[in-house]
Design an enzyme around this catalytic site. Sequence first.
Site, PDB file in Angstrom:
ATOM      1  N   GLU A   1       0.825  -1.211   0.000  1.00  0.00           N
ATOM      2  CA  GLU A   1       0.000   0.000   0.000  1.00  0.00           C
ATOM      3  C   GLU A   1       0.860   1.262   0.000  1.00  0.00           C
ATOM      4  O   GLU A   1       0.569   2.225  -0.710  1.00  0.00           O
ATOM      5  CB  GLU A   1      -0.940   0.000   1.211  1.00  0.00           C
ATOM      6  CG  GLU A   1      -2.063  -1.010   1.143  1.00  0.00           C
ATOM      7  CD  GLU A   1      -3.051  -0.716   0.021  1.00  0.00           C
ATOM      8  OE1 GLU A   1      -3.255   0.478  -0.306  1.00  0.00           O
ATOM      9  OE2 GLU A   1      -3.611  -1.672  -0.528  1.00  0.00           O
TER      10      GLU A   1
ATOM     11  N   TYR B   1      -7.131   5.838   4.764  1.00  0.00           N
ATOM     12  CA  TYR B   1      -7.247   4.944   3.614  1.00  0.00           C
ATOM     13  C   TYR B   1      -6.355   3.721   3.785  1.00  0.00           C
ATOM     14  O   TYR B   1      -6.800   2.577   3.630  1.00  0.00           O
ATOM     15  CB  TYR B   1      -6.893   5.666   2.314  1.00  0.00           C
ATOM     16  CG  TYR B   1      -6.841   4.712   1.140  1.00  0.00           C
ATOM     17  CD1 TYR B   1      -7.994   4.396   0.433  1.00  0.00           C
ATOM     18  CD2 TYR B   1      -5.659   4.064   0.795  1.00  0.00           C
ATOM     19  CE1 TYR B   1      -7.964   3.480  -0.600  1.00  0.00           C
ATOM     20  CE2 TYR B   1      -5.621   3.146  -0.235  1.00  0.00           C
ATOM     21  CZ  TYR B   1      -6.772   2.868  -0.929  1.00  0.00           C
ATOM     22  OH  TYR B   1      -6.743   1.943  -1.944  1.00  0.00           O
TER      23      TYR B   1
ATOM     24  N   ASP C   1     -11.658   5.179  -2.941  1.00  0.00           N
ATOM     25  CA  ASP C   1     -10.549   5.899  -3.566  1.00  0.00           C
ATOM     26  C   ASP C   1     -11.035   6.495  -4.882  1.00  0.00           C
ATOM     27  O   ASP C   1     -12.235   6.462  -5.200  1.00  0.00           O
ATOM     28  CB  ASP C   1      -9.334   4.983  -3.757  1.00  0.00           C
ATOM     29  CG  ASP C   1      -9.540   3.939  -4.844  1.00  0.00           C
ATOM     30  OD1 ASP C   1     -10.689   3.742  -5.303  1.00  0.00           O
ATOM     31  OD2 ASP C   1      -8.542   3.314  -5.244  1.00  0.00           O
TER      32      ASP C   1
ATOM     33  N   CYS D   1     -13.455   0.363 -15.772  1.00  0.00           N
ATOM     34  CA  CYS D   1     -14.083   1.682 -15.656  1.00  0.00           C
ATOM     35  C   CYS D   1     -13.035   2.757 -15.440  1.00  0.00           C
ATOM     36  O   CYS D   1     -13.151   3.590 -14.537  1.00  0.00           O
ATOM     37  CB  CYS D   1     -15.103   1.678 -14.518  1.00  0.00           C
ATOM     38  SG  CYS D   1     -16.293   3.047 -14.605  1.00  0.00           S
TER      39      CYS D   1
ATOM     40  N   CYS E   1     -16.042  -0.935 -21.155  1.00  0.00           N
ATOM     41  CA  CYS E   1     -17.189  -1.678 -20.633  1.00  0.00           C
ATOM     42  C   CYS E   1     -17.308  -3.067 -21.250  1.00  0.00           C
ATOM     43  O   CYS E   1     -17.380  -4.081 -20.544  1.00  0.00           O
ATOM     44  CB  CYS E   1     -18.473  -0.897 -20.884  1.00  0.00           C
ATOM     45  SG  CYS E   1     -18.379   0.857 -20.517  1.00  0.00           S
TER      46      CYS E   1
ATOM     47  N   CYS F   1     -17.485  -5.703 -18.244  1.00  0.00           N
ATOM     48  CA  CYS F   1     -17.947  -5.102 -16.984  1.00  0.00           C
ATOM     49  C   CYS F   1     -19.209  -5.804 -16.488  1.00  0.00           C
ATOM     50  O   CYS F   1     -20.200  -5.902 -17.220  1.00  0.00           O
ATOM     51  CB  CYS F   1     -18.212  -3.613 -17.177  1.00  0.00           C
ATOM     52  SG  CYS F   1     -18.953  -2.845 -15.704  1.00  0.00           S
TER      53      CYS F   1
END
Length: 329
Positions: free
Chosen positions: A70, A155, A173, A221, A227, A232
């Site tokens: 992270e 976060y 996010d 996305c 898509c 998606c």
Amino acid sequence: MTEPDGSSSDADADGAPSEGDAGGGSPPDEPELPDDVDAVREALVAWYEADHRAFPWRRTDDPYEILVSEVMSQQTQLDRVVSAWEDFVDEWPTTAALAGADRADVVAFWSDHSLGYNNRAKYLHEAAGQVESEYGGAFPRTPDELQELMGVGPYTANAVASFAFNDGDAVVDTNVKRVLHRAFDVPDDDDAFARVASALMPDGESRVWNNAIMELGGVACGKSPKCDEAGCPWREWCHAYQTGDFTAPDVPEQPSFEGSRRQFRGRIVRLLGEHEEMALDALGHRIRVDYAPDGEHGREWLRGLLSDLSADGLVRVESRDDQTTARLR
């Protein structure tokens, strides 16, 4: 918190996404979610579990290794992070090993691997020392406890709690905001995003859910949506897919899709949502002003679009009495 190209954005110095100013006053009207939220959840999780980017930190639940990933991912392309992360955990495989390292060596590693923001290397080294000295080598588990570690903001704390212990809140996010804005017409308001994200996440499933929705934003996305190409799983419910408006908080101008097949597929789905059934030519004239049955953009072209939508399980095409009709499944 990654952008579609694998880089991170809107992070502050402690790793938390910057909070936008919602402007005060009453929150905007709550967006209307689909009636069958369980189907929405199941579709996303099934899509993620069937195929996703195989980052090595997704194969571990070690909180230390996840924290390293992270911190490294902040404003750094993920393709570069993979090799740096592997080298880092080989060099310092535990918090004890990192806490015992010379801080100059950790900073030098960070610089040599072009990870940027060398203060994050210092924070990570300090956090490892805290785990050893203040928690007896056992990683804190809750988001609140994790925020006590040096350089760990809301976060990052939530991400570690989710991915290591499956005990976090819904991640919000840049990618997640983009997805929620497009899919469910959520207004550009931090509180609204947080409420909808929490309402969608199934109880006790923060690990797979947060990974899945972030993957959706990173793969399907993005700022330029893919898509159909990425399959998606939310096309059936997606406001942007049905209207053809793919703007988002971080996409202030319309992406380049004018005249694309994706644009016309979206128009078809929207129209069929308004009508129980439409004849082929009636549909063609409604989605394109220059539609001509025997022209370049005529029946053959329209049948191709309907074939794509049928293959995706969105549209049913029927021929009877010399007439072709289409309806939503």
